[in-house]
Enzyme design. Sequence first.
Site, PDB file in Angstrom:
ATOM      1  N   GLU A  85       9.890  -0.161   0.065  1.00 50.01           N
ATOM      2  CA  GLU A  85      10.696  -0.553   1.221  1.00 50.01           C
ATOM      3  C   GLU A  85      10.479  -2.023   1.597  1.00 50.01           C
ATOM      4  O   GLU A  85      11.229  -2.570   2.419  1.00 50.01           O
ATOM      5  CB  GLU A  85      10.408   0.370   2.408  1.00 50.01           C
ATOM      6  CG  GLU A  85       9.132   0.120   3.171  1.00 50.01           C
ATOM      7  CD  GLU A  85       7.869   0.666   2.536  1.00 50.01           C
ATOM      8  OE1 GLU A  85       6.841   0.694   3.225  1.00 50.01           O
ATOM      9  OE2 GLU A  85       7.915   1.066   1.336  1.00 50.01           O
ATOM     10  N   CYS A 128       2.288   4.633  -1.221  1.00 48.17           N
ATOM     11  CA  CYS A 128       1.093   3.985  -0.684  1.00 48.17           C
ATOM     12  C   CYS A 128       0.025   5.042  -0.353  1.00 48.17           C
ATOM     13  O   CYS A 128      -0.410   5.758  -1.245  1.00 48.17           O
ATOM     14  CB  CYS A 128       1.430   3.100   0.519  1.00 48.17           C
ATOM     15  SG  CYS A 128       0.073   1.955   0.948  1.00 48.17           S
ATOM     16  N   HIS A 165       4.755  -0.784  -1.942  1.00 52.54           N
ATOM     17  CA  HIS A 165       5.733  -0.445  -0.909  1.00 52.54           C
ATOM     18  C   HIS A 165       7.142  -0.794  -1.393  1.00 52.54           C
ATOM     19  O   HIS A 165       7.544  -1.964  -1.331  1.00 52.54           O
ATOM     20  CB  HIS A 165       5.443  -1.232   0.373  1.00 52.54           C
ATOM     21  CG  HIS A 165       4.258  -0.755   1.130  1.00 52.54           C
ATOM     22  ND1 HIS A 165       4.323   0.283   2.038  1.00 52.54           N
ATOM     23  CD2 HIS A 165       2.960  -1.168   1.118  1.00 52.54           C
ATOM     24  CE1 HIS A 165       3.125   0.495   2.560  1.00 52.54           C
ATOM     25  NE2 HIS A 165       2.289  -0.371   2.025  1.00 52.54           N
TER      26      HIS A 165
END
Length: 203
Positions: free
Chosen positions: A187, A80, A185
């Site tokens: 995650e 990011c 992202h």
Amino acid sequence: MIGIIDYGVGNIKAFANIYKSFDIAFKTIKTVDDFEDVTKLILPGVGSFDHAMTSLNNSGMREKLDILVLEKKLPIIGICVGMQMLAKTSEEGVLDGLGWLDGTVKKFDKTKIKNGPLPHMGWNTLNIQKENKIFENLGENPRYYFLHSYYFECNNKEDVIATTTYGEQFECMVNHDNIYGIQPHPEKSHHNGMQLLKNFGEL
């Protein structure tokens, strides 16, 4: 051993939990003394470009990172804002980026986005441009979660490994030698995100 760089910007715990679930060794890096035994690095980032660069520059780790990445060639992945920091400059701020990749960070042209808000927030399908070990076991056209108003424009198109579209096509994953950058992202991207982070851990 993966080193997750903690300079006050980024969801460190989320990355730690994913690597813990895969039983891949990791540790959090907060000072220059923490880099011992680290063989790969993750540079997360959220928020604004200048804030992230200021936090990293003030962390005391910037010079050590330059040595590890540029001289010792440790694999690193910027995520990011961490990806945007790899560039030379950003339209979002006035500070210089790390300059590890030949690119600039630009703001989306809202006139090209039909019925879409800024920031760009939601799920997009990747258009994989070339084979890369980081894409192993992802299948065709995997989807990832994005949240950003600026994007990395790579000056060396040979470094682009994936694109996606929000109003216009933009480069969302890049790789040059040991340096990776990904705009979404992982995650927050469920299976595809976890698999990509696993692949990086096993490079």
